[in-house]
Design an enzyme around this catalytic site. Structure first.
Site, PDB file in Angstrom:
ATOM      1  N   THR A  40      59.108  22.757  30.065  1.00 44.73           N
ATOM      2  CA  THR A  40      59.862  24.370  29.313  1.00 44.73           C
ATOM      3  C   THR A  40      60.958  24.309  29.035  1.00 44.73           C
ATOM      4  OG1 THR A  40      58.551  26.207  31.035  1.00 44.73           O
ATOM      5  CG2 THR A  40      60.861  26.909  30.281  1.00 44.73           C
ATOM      6  N   HIS A  43      60.590  22.095  25.868  1.00 43.37           N
ATOM      7  CA  HIS A  43      60.281  24.232  24.168  1.00 43.37           C
ATOM      8  C   HIS A  43      62.180  24.199  24.714  1.00 43.37           C
ATOM      9  CE1 HIS A  43      56.610  24.502  24.757  1.00 43.37           C
ATOM     10  NE2 HIS A  43      56.435  24.454  25.699  1.00 43.37           N
ATOM     11  N   ASP A 195      41.287  15.390  29.284  1.00 46.91           N
ATOM     12  CA  ASP A 195      42.179  14.945  28.383  1.00 46.91           C
ATOM     13  C   ASP A 195      42.033  14.074  26.981  1.00 46.91           C
ATOM     14  OD1 ASP A 195      45.598  15.131  29.383  1.00 46.91           O
ATOM     15  OD2 ASP A 195      45.376  14.502  27.240  1.00 46.91           O
ATOM     16  N   VAL A 286      46.653  33.378  34.951  1.00 47.30           N
ATOM     17  CA  VAL A 286      47.718  33.120  36.204  1.00 47.30           C
ATOM     18  C   VAL A 286      49.430  32.577  35.268  1.00 47.30           C
ATOM     19  CG1 VAL A 286      47.889  30.697  37.829  1.00 47.30           C
ATOM     20  CG2 VAL A 286      46.060  31.688  37.551  1.00 47.30           C
TER      21      VAL A 286
HETATM   22 ZN    ZN Z   1      58.431  23.930  35.653  1.00 49.00          ZN
END
Ligand code: ZN
Length: 341
Positions: A40, A43, A195, A286
């Site tokens: 986050t 971002h 991955d 979730v």
């Molecule tokens: Zn976090």
């Protein structure tokens, strides 16, 4: 105090001097010791479309932290000055049906520290006492600083019964890797993590007893055959937000399989719904952590042998945060922890 601020609507974060936050009667003031850099935060650093729409310019960023209580409001009980702690970064409302039923993580009025409200990339953090999670001695500040993402992993992993089950995890970022460790800890039979990034798959194998599969080079069906899976995986955890990964997961599940989805697709992504209907698949979205059940389970597991320490691959002084963010943005790291002491 020093704080990492989204000072300008462009790429980057900047150190600013900010006043130590005032606390209200039901708050505590936390001296921040260690913080984790989250996807986050990347971002927000990059200032992508989501960040520009969500984060106010001028905000102190960061939400993954461990520290110590240094002041408390007049109405705070059960917490003492000097208590080591982490805390839930989702500040919930108290009025919704969900909140009033005790399902705090489903409150629609939730605001996040470091996203909507002043965050933890600072020397001091104001937090409602309700959100504080005391840390036992067995959990040091490094681990305390990554309990937020470990909580995402635990919340996802404990969505379905894993005892004796074969589990597929798509996406070997830190949360996928920690979810793999949790799945092993609670008794899954085989845990396969996929991955296309070899560095992340190597890290997964170092942190947890899992089978890493590079889907750019290996055929997942061959891996399943080698592991003697009769039909397919019983439970999937989607951690990548990647279209092909989700398709492959749906393809690889048993009839009646279950998927917990934490990965966020970049936009609308087409799904073959008829496959989901005919395979009778259950999908659960979730979000965050169950407040505070996930925290309870996570701390209990850490005290009982769950080991995710090696997912922290880099540590920097907070003043060196640019290197920390560059390391994260390289895609070659696990968790990056900043030291504010
Ligand atoms: Zn976090």
């Amino acid at each position: 105090m020093k704080a990492l601020v989204k000072a300008r609507p462009e790429t980057g974060l900047w150190v600013e001097d900010r006043p130590v936050p005032d606390i209200g009667p039901e708050d505590v003031l936390i001296k921040v010791k260690k913080t984790g850099i989250c996807g986050t935060d990347i971002h927000i650093w990059n200032w992508d479309e989501w960040a520009a729409r969500t984060v106010p310019v001028g905000l102190v960023t960061g939400h993954e932290f461990a520290g110590e209580i240094v002041a408390k409001g007049a109405q705070v009980t059960g917490l003492e000055i000097g208590q080591r702690c982490s805390g839930e970064g989702h500040l919930i409302g108290k009025l919704s049906r969900q909140s009033r039923a005790g399902r705090f993580h489903l409150d629609p009025a939730t605001r996040g520290i470091g996203v909507n409200e002043p965050g933890a990339f600072a020397e001091y953090l104001r937090l409602p006492a309700f959100n504080v999670v005391p840390l036992p001695d067995a959990i040091d500040d490094d681990i305390g600083a990554i309990l937020d993402p470990l909580g995402n992993a635990v919340h996802t992993a404990l969505s379905f019964d894993l005892v004796g089950e074969d589990v597929l995890i798509t996406g070997a970022g830190p949360i996928g890797i920690m979810a793999a460790a949790v799945a092993r800890h609670v008794g899954a039979r085989h845990v396969v993590i996929t991955d296309v990034n070899p560095a992340r798959l190597d890290l997964a194998a170092q942190v947890a007893d899992v089978t890493p599969v590079n889907v750019a080079q290996q055929d997942l069906r061959e891996v399943q055959a080698k592991l003697k899976m009769a039909q397919g995986f019983d439970v999937g955890m989607e951690m990548s937000g990647n279209q092909q990964a989700l398709d492959q997961m749906i393809e690889s599940l048993v009839m009646g399989g279950r998927i917990a989805m934490l990965g966020i697709p970049p936009g609308k992504s087409p799904v073959d719904w008829s496959r989901i209907v005919f395979k009778a698949i259950t999908i659960k979205g979730v979000y965050g952590r169950e407040i505070f059940e996930t925290w309870y389970k996570m701390i209990a597991m850490l005290e009982n042998g769950l080991d995710v320490r090696r997912v922290i691959t880099h540590r920097f002084k907070a003043a060196d945060y640019v290197r920390g963010f560059e390391t994260m943005r390289s895609g070659l790291s696990g968790k990056v922890v900043l030291d504010w002491t």
